[in-house]
Design a protein around this motif. Structure first.
Motif, mmCIF file in Angstrom:
data_model
loop_
_atom_site.group_PDB
_atom_site.id
_atom_site.type_symbol
_atom_site.label_atom_id
_atom_site.label_comp_id
_atom_site.label_asym_id
_atom_site.label_seq_id
_atom_site.Cartn_x
_atom_site.Cartn_y
_atom_site.Cartn_z
ATOM 1 N N LEU A 49 1.216 6.715 -6.931
ATOM 2 C CA LEU A 49 0.100 7.610 -7.251
ATOM 3 C C LEU A 49 0.447 9.064 -6.924
ATOM 4 O O LEU A 49 0.083 9.981 -7.668
ATOM 5 C CB LEU A 49 -1.161 7.189 -6.510
ATOM 6 C CG LEU A 49 -1.783 5.880 -6.972
ATOM 7 C CD1 LEU A 49 -2.906 5.470 -6.036
ATOM 8 C CD2 LEU A 49 -2.270 5.983 -8.405
ATOM 9 N N SER A 50 1.165 9.267 -5.863
ATOM 10 C CA SER A 50 1.587 10.620 -5.493
ATOM 11 C C SER A 50 2.527 11.198 -6.550
ATOM 12 O O SER A 50 2.389 12.350 -6.957
ATOM 13 C CB SER A 50 2.270 10.581 -4.136
ATOM 14 O OG SER A 50 2.749 11.848 -3.803
ATOM 15 N N CYS B 174 2.167 1.689 -3.577
ATOM 16 C CA CYS B 174 1.088 2.162 -4.435
ATOM 17 C C CYS B 174 0.828 3.646 -4.189
ATOM 18 O O CYS B 174 0.711 4.431 -5.134
ATOM 19 C CB CYS B 174 -0.178 1.351 -4.182
ATOM 20 S SG CYS B 174 -1.581 1.860 -5.194
ATOM 21 N N SER B 175 0.762 4.021 -2.953
ATOM 22 C CA SER B 175 0.532 5.418 -2.597
ATOM 23 C C SER B 175 1.639 6.325 -3.120
ATOM 24 O O SER B 175 1.376 7.422 -3.629
ATOM 25 C CB SER B 175 0.438 5.537 -1.077
ATOM 26 O OG SER B 175 0.271 6.871 -0.709
ATOM 27 N N MET C 96 0.824 -1.211 0.000
ATOM 28 C CA MET C 96 0.000 0.000 0.000
ATOM 29 C C MET C 96 0.858 1.261 0.000
ATOM 30 O O MET C 96 0.522 2.251 -0.652
ATOM 31 C CB MET C 96 -0.944 -0.013 1.205
ATOM 32 C CG MET C 96 -1.985 -1.108 1.134
ATOM 33 S SD MET C 96 -2.943 -1.115 -0.406
ATOM 34 C CE MET C 96 -3.829 0.407 -0.238
ATOM 35 N N LEU C 97 1.963 1.223 0.685
ATOM 36 C CA LEU C 97 2.874 2.356 0.702
ATOM 37 C C LEU C 97 3.456 2.582 -0.694
ATOM 38 O O LEU C 97 3.506 3.717 -1.176
ATOM 39 C CB LEU C 97 3.993 2.130 1.716
ATOM 40 C CG LEU C 97 5.040 3.231 1.795
ATOM 41 C CD1 LEU C 97 4.402 4.549 2.223
ATOM 42 C CD2 LEU C 97 6.145 2.839 2.744
ATOM 43 N N LYS D 53 -2.743 5.888 -14.057
ATOM 44 C CA LYS D 53 -3.416 5.647 -12.776
ATOM 45 C C LYS D 53 -4.166 4.323 -12.812
ATOM 46 O O LYS D 53 -4.090 3.530 -11.875
ATOM 47 C CB LYS D 53 -4.369 6.790 -12.462
ATOM 48 C CG LYS D 53 -5.099 6.624 -11.159
ATOM 49 C CD LYS D 53 -6.016 7.800 -10.903
ATOM 50 C CE LYS D 53 -6.834 7.602 -9.650
ATOM 51 N NZ LYS D 53 -7.756 8.724 -9.424
ATOM 52 N N TYR E 146 -1.752 -3.199 -8.607
ATOM 53 C CA TYR E 146 -1.858 -3.473 -7.174
ATOM 54 C C TYR E 146 -3.185 -4.139 -6.810
ATOM 55 O O TYR E 146 -3.530 -4.238 -5.646
ATOM 56 C CB TYR E 146 -1.686 -2.168 -6.378
ATOM 57 C CG TYR E 146 -0.241 -1.720 -6.345
ATOM 58 C CD1 TYR E 146 0.672 -2.294 -5.476
ATOM 59 C CD2 TYR E 146 0.215 -0.720 -7.212
ATOM 60 C CE1 TYR E 146 1.988 -1.893 -5.449
ATOM 61 C CE2 TYR E 146 1.531 -0.312 -7.191
ATOM 62 C CZ TYR E 146 2.418 -0.911 -6.309
ATOM 63 O OH TYR E 146 3.728 -0.505 -6.296
#
Length: 58
Positions: free
Chosen positions: A27-28, A23-24, A20-21, A48, A55
């Motif tokens: 996206l950032s 992926c975040s 999740m980190l 995106k 993921y």
């Protein structure tokens, strides 16, 4: 008196947290590129979608 306790640690959530980190962060970074007008809206949407799909969030 000292006790000898056996503590068992479950690291099963660590992998999920890392995913999740990652992926975040992706996206950032993608949003930063878009905000700075370095990519078009159509590119932003496509990338995106691919990130979310990679993921397994889409």
């Amino acid at each position: 008196m000292l006790h000898n306790y056996n503590v068992e640690v479950n690291n099963s959530n660590d992998l999920k947290d890392n995913i999740m980190l990652n992926c975040s962060m992706e996206l950032s970074f993608l949003n930063n590129l878009f905000r700075e007008n370095l990519i078009l809206n159509s590119e932003h949407q496509e990338i995106k979608r691919k990130i979310l799909k990679d993921y397994k969030l889409l």
